[in-house]
Design a protein around this motif. Structure first.
Motif, PDB file in Angstrom:
ATOM      1  N   ILE A 283      10.456  14.390  -4.296  1.00  0.00           N
ATOM      2  CA  ILE A 283       9.961  13.044  -4.069  1.00  0.00           C
ATOM      3  C   ILE A 283      10.737  12.405  -2.909  1.00  0.00           C
ATOM      4  O   ILE A 283      11.833  12.832  -2.557  1.00  0.00           O
ATOM      5  N   VAL A 284      10.136  11.373  -2.309  1.00  0.00           N
ATOM      6  CA  VAL A 284      10.775  10.682  -1.191  1.00  0.00           C
ATOM      7  C   VAL A 284      11.886   9.787  -1.729  1.00  0.00           C
ATOM      8  O   VAL A 284      11.640   8.854  -2.496  1.00  0.00           O
ATOM      9  N   GLY A 285      13.116  10.086  -1.331  1.00  0.00           N
ATOM     10  CA  GLY A 285      14.245   9.278  -1.754  1.00  0.00           C
ATOM     11  C   GLY A 285      14.558   8.156  -0.780  1.00  0.00           C
ATOM     12  O   GLY A 285      15.029   7.090  -1.173  1.00  0.00           O
ATOM     13  N   CYS A 286      14.284   8.391   0.529  1.00  0.00           N
ATOM     14  CA  CYS A 286      14.592   7.379   1.535  1.00  0.00           C
ATOM     15  C   CYS A 286      13.916   7.716   2.852  1.00  0.00           C
ATOM     16  O   CYS A 286      13.486   8.854   3.085  1.00  0.00           O
ATOM     17  N   PHE A 287      13.805   6.711   3.696  1.00  0.00           N
ATOM     18  CA  PHE A 287      13.506   6.869   5.119  1.00  0.00           C
ATOM     19  C   PHE A 287      14.764   6.458   5.877  1.00  0.00           C
ATOM     20  O   PHE A 287      15.369   5.424   5.561  1.00  0.00           O
ATOM     21  N   VAL A 288      15.152   7.234   6.879  1.00  0.00           N
ATOM     22  CA  VAL A 288      16.307   6.895   7.699  1.00  0.00           C
ATOM     23  C   VAL A 288      15.890   6.892   9.165  1.00  0.00           C
ATOM     24  O   VAL A 288      15.381   7.895   9.675  1.00  0.00           O
ATOM     25  N   VAL A 289      16.091   5.747   9.837  1.00  0.00           N
ATOM     26  CA  VAL A 289      15.855   5.639  11.276  1.00  0.00           C
ATOM     27  C   VAL A 289      17.171   5.909  11.983  1.00  0.00           C
ATOM     28  O   VAL A 289      18.173   5.238  11.731  1.00  0.00           O
ATOM     29  N   ASP A 290      17.178   6.899  12.862  1.00  0.00           N
ATOM     30  CA  ASP A 290      18.389   7.296  13.582  1.00  0.00           C
ATOM     31  C   ASP A 290      18.316   6.745  15.004  1.00  0.00           C
ATOM     32  O   ASP A 290      17.430   7.115  15.785  1.00  0.00           O
ATOM     33  N   MET A 291      19.254   5.861  15.376  1.00  0.00           N
ATOM     34  CA  MET A 291      19.252   5.244  16.702  1.00  0.00           C
ATOM     35  C   MET A 291      19.920   6.112  17.768  1.00  0.00           C
ATOM     36  O   MET A 291      20.150   5.644  18.892  1.00  0.00           O
ATOM     37  N   GLN A 292      20.261   7.345  17.431  1.00  0.00           N
ATOM     38  CA  GLN A 292      20.765   8.310  18.413  1.00  0.00           C
ATOM     39  C   GLN A 292      22.019   7.812  19.143  1.00  0.00           C
ATOM     40  O   GLN A 292      22.192   8.046  20.340  1.00  0.00           O
ATOM     41  N   MET A 293      22.895   7.134  18.419  1.00  0.00           N
ATOM     42  CA  MET A 293      24.131   6.647  19.023  1.00  0.00           C
ATOM     43  C   MET A 293      25.253   7.677  19.012  1.00  0.00           C
ATOM     44  O   MET A 293      26.239   7.526  19.739  1.00  0.00           O
ATOM     45  N   LEU A 294      25.118   8.724  18.208  1.00  0.00           N
ATOM     46  CA  LEU A 294      26.200   9.687  18.064  1.00  0.00           C
ATOM     47  C   LEU A 294      26.195  10.720  19.183  1.00  0.00           C
ATOM     48  O   LEU A 294      25.143  11.086  19.716  1.00  0.00           O
ATOM     49  N   ALA A 295      27.395  11.194  19.513  1.00  0.00           N
ATOM     50  CA  ALA A 295      27.508  12.304  20.452  1.00  0.00           C
ATOM     51  C   ALA A 295      26.939  13.569  19.821  1.00  0.00           C
ATOM     52  O   ALA A 295      26.946  13.713  18.591  1.00  0.00           O
TER      53      ALA A 295
ATOM     54  N   THR B 267       0.820  -1.215   0.000  1.00  0.00           N
ATOM     55  CA  THR B 267       0.000   0.000   0.000  1.00  0.00           C
ATOM     56  C   THR B 267       0.851   1.261   0.000  1.00  0.00           C
ATOM     57  O   THR B 267       0.313   2.362  -0.168  1.00  0.00           O
ATOM     58  N   GLY B 268       2.162   1.123   0.239  1.00  0.00           N
ATOM     59  CA  GLY B 268       3.023   2.295   0.290  1.00  0.00           C
ATOM     60  C   GLY B 268       2.926   3.077   1.583  1.00  0.00           C
ATOM     61  O   GLY B 268       3.429   4.193   1.667  1.00  0.00           O
ATOM     62  N   ARG B 269       2.322   2.483   2.617  1.00  0.00           N
ATOM     63  CA  ARG B 269       2.188   3.163   3.915  1.00  0.00           C
ATOM     64  C   ARG B 269       3.089   2.454   4.927  1.00  0.00           C
ATOM     65  O   ARG B 269       2.767   1.387   5.447  1.00  0.00           O
ATOM     66  N   LEU B 270       4.225   3.074   5.198  1.00  0.00           N
ATOM     67  CA  LEU B 270       5.247   2.473   6.040  1.00  0.00           C
ATOM     68  C   LEU B 270       4.933   2.672   7.519  1.00  0.00           C
ATOM     69  O   LEU B 270       4.562   3.765   7.953  1.00  0.00           O
TER      70      LEU B 270
ATOM     71  N   PHE C 107       7.252  -2.379   8.412  1.00  0.00           N
ATOM     72  CA  PHE C 107       6.267  -3.150   7.652  1.00  0.00           C
ATOM     73  C   PHE C 107       5.223  -2.213   7.065  1.00  0.00           C
ATOM     74  O   PHE C 107       5.086  -1.056   7.480  1.00  0.00           O
ATOM     75  N   ASP C 108       4.491  -2.727   6.097  1.00  0.00           N
ATOM     76  CA  ASP C 108       3.396  -1.985   5.484  1.00  0.00           C
ATOM     77  C   ASP C 108       2.185  -1.994   6.417  1.00  0.00           C
ATOM     78  O   ASP C 108       1.986  -2.936   7.190  1.00  0.00           O
ATOM     79  N   GLU C 109       1.382  -0.965   6.327  1.00  0.00           N
ATOM     80  CA  GLU C 109       0.173  -0.898   7.152  1.00  0.00           C
ATOM     81  C   GLU C 109      -0.689  -2.148   6.992  1.00  0.00           C
ATOM     82  O   GLU C 109      -1.330  -2.603   7.955  1.00  0.00           O
TER      83      GLU C 109
ATOM     84  N   THR D 123       2.333   9.381   7.850  1.00  0.00           N
ATOM     85  CA  THR D 123       1.348  10.053   7.012  1.00  0.00           C
ATOM     86  C   THR D 123       1.818  10.199   5.568  1.00  0.00           C
ATOM     87  O   THR D 123       0.993  10.325   4.661  1.00  0.00           O
ATOM     88  N   VAL D 124       3.128  10.212   5.343  1.00  0.00           N
ATOM     89  CA  VAL D 124       3.670  10.301   3.983  1.00  0.00           C
ATOM     90  C   VAL D 124       3.623   8.919   3.345  1.00  0.00           C
ATOM     91  O   VAL D 124       4.177   7.958   3.881  1.00  0.00           O
ATOM     92  N   THR D 125       2.953   8.800   2.222  1.00  0.00           N
ATOM     93  CA  THR D 125       2.887   7.526   1.508  1.00  0.00           C
ATOM     94  C   THR D 125       3.848   7.550   0.321  1.00  0.00           C
ATOM     95  O   THR D 125       4.239   8.613  -0.165  1.00  0.00           O
ATOM     96  N   VAL D 126       4.226   6.351  -0.109  1.00  0.00           N
ATOM     97  CA  VAL D 126       5.147   6.203  -1.228  1.00  0.00           C
ATOM     98  C   VAL D 126       4.535   5.232  -2.229  1.00  0.00           C
ATOM     99  O   VAL D 126       3.580   4.517  -1.906  1.00  0.00           O
ATOM    100  N   PRO D 127       5.030   5.170  -3.457  1.00  0.00           N
ATOM    101  CA  PRO D 127       4.473   4.216  -4.417  1.00  0.00           C
ATOM    102  C   PRO D 127       4.637   2.783  -3.917  1.00  0.00           C
ATOM    103  O   PRO D 127       5.688   2.414  -3.388  1.00  0.00           O
ATOM    104  N   PRO D 128       3.598   1.962  -4.022  1.00  0.00           N
ATOM    105  CA  PRO D 128       3.749   0.553  -3.643  1.00  0.00           C
ATOM    106  C   PRO D 128       4.916  -0.080  -4.386  1.00  0.00           C
ATOM    107  O   PRO D 128       5.177   0.233  -5.551  1.00  0.00           O
ATOM    108  N   GLY D 129       5.633  -0.959  -3.693  1.00  0.00           N
ATOM    109  CA  GLY D 129       6.779  -1.602  -4.325  1.00  0.00           C
ATOM    110  C   GLY D 129       7.643  -2.325  -3.315  1.00  0.00           C
ATOM    111  O   GLY D 129       7.281  -2.464  -2.137  1.00  0.00           O
ATOM    112  N   ALA D 130       8.794  -2.791  -3.774  1.00  0.00           N
ATOM    113  CA  ALA D 130       9.769  -3.487  -2.941  1.00  0.00           C
ATOM    114  C   ALA D 130      11.038  -2.645  -2.883  1.00  0.00           C
ATOM    115  O   ALA D 130      11.574  -2.255  -3.936  1.00  0.00           O
ATOM    116  N   TYR D 131      11.514  -2.364  -1.672  1.00  0.00           N
ATOM    117  CA  TYR D 131      12.596  -1.406  -1.498  1.00  0.00           C
ATOM    118  C   TYR D 131      13.706  -1.993  -0.627  1.00  0.00           C
ATOM    119  O   TYR D 131      13.428  -2.648   0.390  1.00  0.00           O
TER     120      TYR D 131
END
Length: 266
Positions: free
Chosen positions: A224-236, A75-78, A163-165, A98-106
């Motif tokens: 356009i949305v190029g990527c999603f990045v999850v930041d684990m806050q490990m940096l000083a 559905t493109g809803r991450l 995962f997708d919604e 709330t930001v959706t992306v084209p359905p697909g495999a990434y």
């Protein structure tokens, strides 16, 4: 599962875990201390292999890049969530961005520091990112955030899943059936394939463990949305950088969002 609890407790004493998060899911109120600026591009820089980075612990580590699999979004809803919170036992409020992306495999890529997942990147378009937004869920308004604070993904099992919604209920069934269904080993990813037609789930450990982690949306020059990045806050916190900080949009009467009790508490 909590192999890092001693380290997490030590970090929380010196304030390295809680500062800077607009705690939607955290166990208590945000400590009202000055928060360091947010730099999404610093998390993106972790995906340059061989670069050295200063950790919140005061140590340094060299970035290592490993593939994390391919995430299918019919559905493109991450959704990004602690899989232990996607459950039928609680009305969890874990929903898609709330930001959706084209359905697909990434493709999913992990950036490791000292063998821990420091960031995860889901690439939608292999093009340069020129701007960053904070990924939001329904009801989250960045204009309510003070500088240095964010809406993030709450984690209390040391694990995050993407995962997708459409797979939400299936993830909840897996978590309810057996918590070990999301027991990830070290820096590997754990995939549950075809939890519903066309959708899978990929889980991985989160940096130093439990906490609240921002998800950034990287946009290309044409928006356009190029990527999603999850930041684990490990940096000083950054002391000197030429990167522009992310700032919430201006709003009159801005206030930090009220914390919400942790699911299952009380």
């Amino acid at each position: 599962m909590h192999r890092r609890q001693a380290l997490i407790a030590a970090l929380s004493v010196v304030g390295l875990g809680a500062a800077g998060c607009g705690s939607r899911h955290g166990p208590g109120p945000v400590v009202p201390t000055p928060a360091p600026p947010l730099y999404p591009s610093r998390a993106a820089d972790l995906f340059r292999p061989g670069t050295r980075h200063l950790l919140a612990t005061g140590e340094t580590a060299v970035s290592e890049i490993v593939p994390g699999g391919v995430l299918r979004l019919p559905t493109g809803r991450l959704t990004a969530a602690d899989p232990g919170w996607v459950t039928r036992r609680w009305p969890d409020g874990v929903g898609p961005f709330t930001v959706t992306v084209p359905p697909g495999a990434y493709p999913l890529t992990l950036a490791l520091l000292d063998g821990r997942v420091a960031a995860a990147r889901l690439t939608l378009a292999d093009r340069p990112v020129t701007s960053w937004d904070l990924a939001l869920r329904a009801g989250e308004d960045p204009a309510t955030l003070a500088p240095g604070y964010f809406f993030g993904v709450g984690v209390d099992t040391g694990t995050m899943a993407l995962f997708d919604e459409a797979a939400h209920d299936a993830v909840g069934r897996l978590a309810d059936t057996d918590p070990l269904n999301f027991d990830v080993e070290d820096s590997d990813t754990l995939e549950h394939r075809d939890v519903v037609p066309g959708a899978n789930v990929i889980a991985f450990l989160t940096g130093f463990g439990d906490g609240e982690y921002p998800v950034w949306i990287g946009r290309t020059r044409d928006g356009i949305v190029g990527c999603f990045v999850v930041d684990m806050q490990m940096l000083a916190p950054a002391t000197t950088t030429t990167a522009p900080p992310w700032l919430p949009p201006p709003s009159s009467g801005r206030r930090r969002p009220a914390p919400v009790d942790q699911p299952g508490s009380g």
